[in-house]
Design an enzyme around this catalytic site. Sequence first.
Site, short mmCIF file in Angstrom:
data_model
loop_
_atom_site.label_atom_id
_atom_site.label_comp_id
_atom_site.label_asym_id
_atom_site.label_seq_id
_atom_site.Cartn_x
_atom_site.Cartn_y
_atom_site.Cartn_z
N LYS A 52 0.84 -1.21 0.00
CA LYS A 52 0.00 0.00 0.00
C LYS A 52 0.87 1.26 0.00
O LYS A 52 0.62 2.21 -0.73
CB LYS A 52 -0.94 -0.01 1.22
CG LYS A 52 -2.05 -1.05 1.11
CD LYS A 52 -2.83 -1.24 2.42
CE LYS A 52 -3.79 -2.41 2.28
NZ LYS A 52 -4.54 -2.70 3.51
N GLN A 96 -4.47 -1.63 9.82
CA GLN A 96 -4.40 -2.96 9.21
C GLN A 96 -4.94 -4.02 10.17
O GLN A 96 -4.57 -4.07 11.34
CB GLN A 96 -2.94 -3.25 8.80
CG GLN A 96 -2.76 -4.53 7.99
CD GLN A 96 -3.40 -4.48 6.60
OE1 GLN A 96 -3.62 -3.40 6.03
NE2 GLN A 96 -3.71 -5.62 6.04
N ASP A 119 -10.93 2.60 4.18
CA ASP A 119 -11.18 1.15 4.09
C ASP A 119 -12.68 0.86 3.94
O ASP A 119 -13.05 -0.26 3.58
CB ASP A 119 -10.71 0.46 5.38
CG ASP A 119 -9.39 -0.27 5.21
OD1 ASP A 119 -9.07 -0.66 4.08
OD2 ASP A 119 -8.70 -0.46 6.23
#
Length: 290
Positions: A52, A96, A119
């Site tokens: 990412k 994460q 997200d």
Amino acid sequence: MILIDGKKISQEIRQEIARETELMIQQGARAPHLAAVLVGHDGGSETYVANKVRACAEVGFQSTLIRFEEDVTEKLLLETVEQLNNDPEIDGFIVQLPLPRHINEQKIIEAISPEKDVDGFHPVNVGKLLIGLPCFVSATPSGIMELLRRYHIETSGKHCVVIGRSNIVGKPVSMLMAQKTNPGDATVTLCHSRTRNLKELVSQADIIIAALGSPGFVTGDMVKEGAVVIDVGTTRVPSSETKSGFRLRGDVLFEEVAPKCSYITPVPGGVGPMTIVSLLRNTQLAAKRR
Ligand code: GUN
């Protein structure tokens, strides 16, 4: 059979994002800025986050990686989320997952400001998705929809069978496929581990989205001739043939299923590469809203 090339499409989209970023900067805005919070040293999470961060650099975004050891307290993590929520230099951020067991994952997700939740995991974004309002859609479902869009795959009125009811793939992609949009507008059946006549349902599908995390689960005898098959599985299995010592296996038994399909996504190189571009798109959107 047409192989859906997620790698190629994701590269095209990255170029589009990079061009838009250049334009934003030319117009006097600063580059979009994504922050990622990583707890511990899980191999999979390390790789995902590194990818990412690298993807951000490639499209001209700024990125910040915030690392904590496995024993970080929930309190410190919540404080970090609050700082990121209030930092005007950060357009969007992710924490994460999975997090260590002593941390309440849902509590962390709900602490993220929905406007920075690139997200798309916050209940506000999930709720907006359900009723068809503009929102941040999570990366994998949004990547799947983009592949269907870019390959001009007809979905309206089709029977789409989704296998797997996870919050990050199965449930949201079911909603998106049922939405009155293009792609979308499908009749959706959401199957899971308790579905009784699963094989029968899958064999009736025009579009199969396999997202259960069980390597090779969808076999040739379960697939109708001409079906579109989207394989979301990315299970790491040991392999002596790769440098890393593992390889990715999808939920679809590709050799058996591919010959019967009109379209199919490979693993790797199908849905996987699309997830990062979805995150980049969301970050760019967040920056534009700023
Ligand atoms: N873990 C696996 N996939 C994801 C993702 O898309 N976002 C976050 N935050 N964690 C993940």
